[in-house]
Design a protein around this motif. Structure first.
Motif, PDB file in Angstrom:
ATOM      1  N   VAL A  50      42.874 -42.026 -14.511  1.00  0.00           N
ATOM      2  CA  VAL A  50      42.205 -42.622 -15.670  1.00  0.00           C
ATOM      3  C   VAL A  50      43.203 -42.729 -16.811  1.00  0.00           C
ATOM      4  O   VAL A  50      43.877 -41.740 -17.163  1.00  0.00           O
ATOM      5  CB  VAL A  50      40.977 -41.800 -16.116  1.00  0.00           C
ATOM      6  N   LEU A  51      43.331 -43.944 -17.368  1.00  0.00           N
ATOM      7  CA  LEU A  51      44.084 -44.160 -18.599  1.00  0.00           C
ATOM      8  C   LEU A  51      43.091 -44.021 -19.737  1.00  0.00           C
ATOM      9  O   LEU A  51      42.148 -44.813 -19.834  1.00  0.00           O
ATOM     10  CB  LEU A  51      44.714 -45.556 -18.600  1.00  0.00           C
ATOM     11  N   LYS A  52      43.300 -43.032 -20.590  1.00  0.00           N
ATOM     12  CA  LYS A  52      42.251 -42.645 -21.541  1.00  0.00           C
ATOM     13  C   LYS A  52      42.607 -42.999 -22.972  1.00  0.00           C
ATOM     14  O   LYS A  52      43.673 -42.658 -23.480  1.00  0.00           O
ATOM     15  CB  LYS A  52      41.984 -41.145 -21.436  1.00  0.00           C
ATOM     16  N   GLY A  53      41.694 -43.720 -23.624  1.00  0.00           N
ATOM     17  CA  GLY A  53      41.721 -43.856 -25.072  1.00  0.00           C
ATOM     18  C   GLY A  53      42.618 -44.929 -25.640  1.00  0.00           C
ATOM     19  O   GLY A  53      42.864 -44.940 -26.854  1.00  0.00           O
ATOM     20  N   GLY A  54      43.107 -45.856 -24.816  1.00  0.00           N
ATOM     21  CA  GLY A  54      43.961 -46.912 -25.346  1.00  0.00           C
ATOM     22  C   GLY A  54      43.167 -48.123 -25.792  1.00  0.00           C
ATOM     23  O   GLY A  54      41.970 -48.266 -25.495  1.00  0.00           O
ATOM     24  N   ARG A  55      43.827 -49.005 -26.532  1.00  0.00           N
ATOM     25  CA  ARG A  55      43.214 -50.286 -26.882  1.00  0.00           C
ATOM     26  C   ARG A  55      43.418 -51.233 -25.701  1.00  0.00           C
ATOM     27  O   ARG A  55      44.525 -51.697 -25.447  1.00  0.00           O
ATOM     28  CB  ARG A  55      43.812 -50.879 -28.146  1.00  0.00           C
ATOM     29  N   SER A  63      38.970 -61.161 -19.217  1.00  0.00           N
ATOM     30  CA  SER A  63      37.661 -60.512 -19.101  1.00  0.00           C
ATOM     31  C   SER A  63      36.919 -60.445 -20.430  1.00  0.00           C
ATOM     32  O   SER A  63      35.794 -59.940 -20.488  1.00  0.00           O
ATOM     33  CB  SER A  63      37.830 -59.087 -18.551  1.00  0.00           C
ATOM     34  N   GLY A  64      37.553 -60.897 -21.508  1.00  0.00           N
ATOM     35  CA  GLY A  64      36.923 -60.842 -22.819  1.00  0.00           C
ATOM     36  C   GLY A  64      36.832 -59.438 -23.384  1.00  0.00           C
ATOM     37  O   GLY A  64      35.969 -59.156 -24.221  1.00  0.00           O
ATOM     38  N   ILE A  65      37.702 -58.536 -22.953  1.00  0.00           N
ATOM     39  CA  ILE A  65      37.673 -57.141 -23.401  1.00  0.00           C
ATOM     40  C   ILE A  65      38.734 -56.930 -24.476  1.00  0.00           C
ATOM     41  O   ILE A  65      39.886 -57.316 -24.308  1.00  0.00           O
ATOM     42  CB  ILE A  65      37.929 -56.179 -22.228  1.00  0.00           C
ATOM     43  N   ASP A  66      38.359 -56.314 -25.575  1.00  0.00           N
ATOM     44  CA  ASP A  66      39.304 -55.896 -26.606  1.00  0.00           C
ATOM     45  C   ASP A  66      38.666 -54.749 -27.376  1.00  0.00           C
ATOM     46  O   ASP A  66      37.780 -54.957 -28.207  1.00  0.00           O
ATOM     47  CB  ASP A  66      39.647 -57.051 -27.552  1.00  0.00           C
ATOM     48  N   GLY A  67      39.106 -53.536 -27.080  1.00  0.00           N
ATOM     49  CA  GLY A  67      38.561 -52.372 -27.765  1.00  0.00           C
ATOM     50  C   GLY A  67      39.069 -51.091 -27.127  1.00  0.00           C
ATOM     51  O   GLY A  67      39.774 -51.107 -26.109  1.00  0.00           O
ATOM     52  N   ILE A  68      38.722 -49.975 -27.726  1.00  0.00           N
ATOM     53  CA  ILE A  68      39.122 -48.673 -27.200  1.00  0.00           C
ATOM     54  C   ILE A  68      38.296 -48.383 -25.957  1.00  0.00           C
ATOM     55  O   ILE A  68      37.061 -48.316 -26.011  1.00  0.00           O
ATOM     56  CB  ILE A  68      38.927 -47.564 -28.253  1.00  0.00           C
ATOM     57  N   ASN A  69      39.002 -48.233 -24.847  1.00  0.00           N
ATOM     58  CA  ASN A  69      38.329 -48.009 -23.572  1.00  0.00           C
ATOM     59  C   ASN A  69      39.170 -47.121 -22.679  1.00  0.00           C
ATOM     60  O   ASN A  69      40.380 -46.939 -22.901  1.00  0.00           O
ATOM     61  CB  ASN A  69      38.087 -49.340 -22.838  1.00  0.00           C
ATOM     62  N   ALA A  85      35.376 -48.537 -19.286  1.00  0.00           N
ATOM     63  CA  ALA A  85      34.230 -48.108 -20.084  1.00  0.00           C
ATOM     64  C   ALA A  85      34.729 -47.364 -21.318  1.00  0.00           C
ATOM     65  O   ALA A  85      35.843 -46.831 -21.317  1.00  0.00           O
ATOM     66  CB  ALA A  85      33.316 -47.205 -19.256  1.00  0.00           C
ATOM     67  N   PRO A  86      33.913 -47.305 -22.368  1.00  0.00           N
ATOM     68  CA  PRO A  86      34.332 -46.559 -23.560  1.00  0.00           C
ATOM     69  C   PRO A  86      34.663 -45.108 -23.262  1.00  0.00           C
ATOM     70  O   PRO A  86      35.561 -44.533 -23.890  1.00  0.00           O
ATOM     71  CB  PRO A  86      33.120 -46.688 -24.492  1.00  0.00           C
ATOM     72  N   THR A  87      33.949 -44.513 -22.316  1.00  0.00           N
ATOM     73  CA  THR A  87      34.235 -43.130 -21.936  1.00  0.00           C
ATOM     74  C   THR A  87      34.058 -42.968 -20.431  1.00  0.00           C
ATOM     75  O   THR A  87      33.006 -43.310 -19.876  1.00  0.00           O
ATOM     76  CB  THR A  87      33.300 -42.139 -22.655  1.00  0.00           C
ATOM     77  N   ILE A  88      35.094 -42.453 -19.788  1.00  0.00           N
ATOM     78  CA  ILE A  88      35.032 -42.067 -18.382  1.00  0.00           C
ATOM     79  C   ILE A  88      35.373 -40.578 -18.315  1.00  0.00           C
ATOM     80  O   ILE A  88      36.395 -40.147 -18.857  1.00  0.00           O
ATOM     81  CB  ILE A  88      36.010 -42.896 -17.528  1.00  0.00           C
ATOM     82  N   LEU A  89      34.515 -39.801 -17.712  1.00  0.00           N
ATOM     83  CA  LEU A  89      34.715 -38.351 -17.685  1.00  0.00           C
ATOM     84  C   LEU A  89      36.061 -37.996 -17.071  1.00  0.00           C
ATOM     85  O   LEU A  89      36.372 -38.426 -15.951  1.00  0.00           O
ATOM     86  CB  LEU A  89      33.600 -37.682 -16.888  1.00  0.00           C
ATOM     87  N   PRO A  90      36.865 -37.204 -17.784  1.00  0.00           N
ATOM     88  CA  PRO A  90      38.151 -36.782 -17.218  1.00  0.00           C
ATOM     89  C   PRO A  90      38.001 -36.048 -15.897  1.00  0.00           C
ATOM     90  O   PRO A  90      38.876 -36.127 -15.022  1.00  0.00           O
ATOM     91  CB  PRO A  90      38.728 -35.868 -18.311  1.00  0.00           C
ATOM     92  N   THR A  91      36.911 -35.338 -15.732  1.00  0.00           N
ATOM     93  CA  THR A  91      36.710 -34.567 -14.497  1.00  0.00           C
ATOM     94  C   THR A  91      36.465 -35.462 -13.286  1.00  0.00           C
ATOM     95  O   THR A  91      36.470 -34.981 -12.150  1.00  0.00           O
ATOM     96  CB  THR A  91      35.518 -33.608 -14.664  1.00  0.00           C
ATOM     97  N   SER A  92      36.276 -36.768 -13.524  1.00  0.00           N
ATOM     98  CA  SER A  92      36.034 -37.675 -12.403  1.00  0.00           C
ATOM     99  C   SER A  92      37.321 -38.186 -11.781  1.00  0.00           C
ATOM    100  O   SER A  92      37.278 -38.940 -10.807  1.00  0.00           O
ATOM    101  CB  SER A  92      35.192 -38.863 -12.868  1.00  0.00           C
ATOM    102  N   ALA A  93      38.470 -37.765 -12.333  1.00  0.00           N
ATOM    103  CA  ALA A  93      39.750 -38.296 -11.862  1.00  0.00           C
ATOM    104  C   ALA A  93      40.709 -37.189 -11.471  1.00  0.00           C
ATOM    105  O   ALA A  93      40.679 -36.085 -12.029  1.00  0.00           O
ATOM    106  CB  ALA A  93      40.383 -39.163 -12.941  1.00  0.00           C
ATOM    107  N   LYS A  94      41.567 -37.495 -10.526  1.00  0.00           N
ATOM    108  CA  LYS A  94      42.610 -36.554 -10.124  1.00  0.00           C
ATOM    109  C   LYS A  94      43.678 -36.412 -11.198  1.00  0.00           C
ATOM    110  O   LYS A  94      44.303 -35.365 -11.335  1.00  0.00           O
ATOM    111  CB  LYS A  94      43.260 -37.028  -8.821  1.00  0.00           C
TER     112      LYS A  94
END
Length: 427
Positions: free
Chosen positions: A9-14, A20-26, A39-48
Motif C-alpha cells: 500500500v502506498l499511503k497518503g500521497g496526492r 480515471s478522474g482522480i486527484d486527491g489524497i488517497n 481509497a482515501p484510507t486503506i488499513l495498513p494491516t491489510s498489506a504486507k
C-alpha cells in the motif's frame, strides 16, 4: 501471523490519475503486480508492506515519449534503457528512431526484452536507423529508405513498434528536398501508425549550402503530408526550421495543424529553449506530450564509457556536438513546463494519459484504474527557489521542483537512483 490481502500500500500521497478522474489524497493498494484498490484510507494491516508517500505525488507510471536507448548500436546516442526508465522514475520509454527494419530484431532481443522498463519504439524510416547521423548525413538520403521493408517490419511487430520516426530538418532538405519526408509519410499511412516528425536543424548544411532551401518553409510543406494523430516534435527548439520563424513568430499553420488533430511533443533534449517557449506558449502551442529526448550527447553518463572501436572524434568529450548542455530529465522538463505557466494538473496528462493515447495503448498504460498493471511513479514535490537552465544557458527560477522518488513497474519497486538525474540547484 502472516498478513493476507494486499502486497503493498502506498499511503497518503496526492494521487493524480487524469484517465480515471482522480486527484486527491488517497492510498493505493497493489496485489499480484496490479492495482487492487484506491481509497482515501486503506488499513495498513491489510498489506504486507506499507510505504508512506505523504507529501509526494503518486501518478500512473510515467511515459517518456522520446528516448534513445539502443545502446551501442546507435553509437553514443544510446543510453541504458533502465537508466532512462525505471531508475529515473519512468515506467515506459519510447525509443524515437533508434531501430530500423534492419536492426529491430536486435532491439527487441537485446534492449526491450531484458529491460525492467517497458520499452517501445517508433521505427526509423531510414534503413540505418538512428546512427550518428551528424557524422554520416549521406546515409539518410531517399536511397536509404525502403518503404516496403519498413512497412512489413512495422506491421509484423506492432507489440513494440507504435509509430514511425521521420526528420524534417534543413540539412536533409538542402541535400534531397522533401522526398524523404514523403516516403516516411507513406510508411506511416501504409502501416497505420502515427508519424513522429523531428523539426529543427540536426545534421548541418552540406558544403554547397542550403541549395535554395528556406528553413522557414519546411513546416508549411511538411504538415500537409500528415494525418490526425501524427506528432510534431521540438516546438521549443532553438535551431532553424522549427515552430518559430526568423521573425520570432509562430508559423500560422501550427494552430491549423493542431485544430486538425496533429499533436505536439516537447522532445526536450538539446533543442529546448525557454526563449522560444515563452514565444510559442502564448500563441497556443501547448504540448500534448512531453518526451525528455535524453541521449549520450546531451547527458553525462558516468557509469558508461564511450563505445570502443569507433573513431575517436565520435565520442570525444571535448568535441562532441552538444558539449556543455544543461542536465535534465523527464521530471525536470515537467518542472520547466510548470514554471512557464502550465499548471501541474495539465502537465501530468502529458506524461501519462496523453502518451498512452498517442501509442494506442490506453487500455494498458497511463492509468491507475483497478485491475491495471501496477505501473506507478512517485515524485517528490519540492517547494522553494530552484535554478533551471536551458541549452542556451538561459536560467529561470522555479518555485516548485519535481524529482522522482521511486516507481513501481508491474508492482516491483525501483528507486530513482540514476546517475544522469540532475541535482536540485537552489537559487
Amino acid at each position: 501471523m502472516e498478513v493476507s490481502g494486499y502486497d503493498l500500500v502506498l499511503k497518503g500521497g496526492r494521487v493524480i490519475c487524469p484517465a480515471s478522474g482522480i486527484d486527491g489524497i488517497n492510498d493505493v493498494a497493489v496485489k499480484d503486480g496490479r492495482i487492487a484498490a484506491i481509497a482515501p484510507t486503506i488499513l495498513p494491516t491489510s498489506a504486507k508492506e506499507v510505504i508512506d508517500v505523504s507529501g509526494k505525488l503518486v501518478l500512473p507510471g510515467m511515459i517518456d515519449t522520446h528516448g534513445h536507448v539502443y545502446q551501442y548500436v546507435t553509437g553514443r546516442f544510446g543510453l541504458p534503457a533502465d537508466m532512462v526508465g525505471v531508475r529515473s522514475g519512468v515506467t515506459t520509454v519510447v525509443d524515437q528512431g533508434g531501430p530500423s527494419c534492419m536492426t529491430l530484431p536486435g532491439f527487441r532481443k537485446f534492449i526491450a526484452e531484458p529491460a525492467k522498463t517497458r520499452v517501445l519504439a517508433f521505427l526509423s524510416a531510414y534503413l540505418v536507423g538512428g546512427l550518428e547521423g551528424h557524422f554520416y548525413p549521406n546515409l539518410y538520403s531517399p536511397d536509404g529508405v525502403d518503404v516496403e521493408a519498413t512497412v512489413r517490419s512495422a506491421t509484423a511487430n506492432k507489440d513494440i513498434v507504435r509509430g514511425i520516426k521521420g526528420h524534417a530538418e534543413i540539412g536533409g532538405f538542402a541535400r534531397w528536398g522533401i522526398k524523404v519526408m514523403e516516403l516516411a509519410a507513406e510508411i506511416s499511412r501504409r502501416s497505420d501508425l502515427p508519424l513522429y516528425v523531428h523539426f529543427g536543424q540536426l545534421w548541418g548544411l552540406p558544403e554547397s549550402g542550403a541549395n535554395g532551401e528556406d528553413a522557414d518553409t519546411i513546416m508549411e510543406r511538411v504538415i500537409p503530408l500528415l494525418r490526425p494523430g501524427d506528432v510534431l516534435a521540438h516546438p521549443f527548439t532553438r535551431h532553424p526550421g522549427g515552430f518559430i520563424n526568423e521573425q520570432g513568430e509562430v508559423h500560422p499553420i501550427i494552430q491549423t495543424a493542431m485544430d486538425a488533430g496533429l499533436k505536439v511533443d516537447v522532445g526536450h533534449g538539446s533543442h529546448f529553449s525557454y526563449r522560444v517557449a515563452k514565444a510559442a506558449l502564448p500563441a497556443g502551442v501547448i504540448p500534448y506530450t512531453l518526451g525528455a529526448d535524453m541521449h549520450g550527447y546531451n547527458t553525462e553518463i558516468p557509469e558508461v564509457p564511450a563505445p570502443a572501436g569507433t573513431p575517436e572524434e565520435h565520442h570525444d568529450d571535448e568535441n562532441h556536438p552538444f558539449k556543455g548542455q544543461a542536465r535534465f530529465s523527464l521530471t525536470q522538463a515537467m518542472s520547466s513546463m510548470m514554471t512557464l505557466g502550465i499548471p501541474l494538473e495539465d502537465v501530468v496528462p502529458m506524461v501519462t494519459s496523453h502518451p498512452a493515447e498517442m501509442l494506442g495503448m490506453t487500455d494498458e498504460i497511463g492509468s491507475l484504474a483497478v485491475g491495471r498493471v501496477a505501473d506507478v511513479s512517485v515524485l517528490n514535490d519540492d517547494r522553494g527557489r530552484f535554478v533551471l537552465r536551458d541549452n542556451e544557458d538561459m536560467r529561470i527560477i522555479a518555485e516548485r521542483l519535481l524529482r522522482p522518488a521511486f516507481c513501481l513497474r508491474a508492482g516491483m519497486r525501483f528507486d530513482a537512483d540514476a546517475p544522469i538525474l540532475p541535482a536540485a540547484v537552489a537559487a
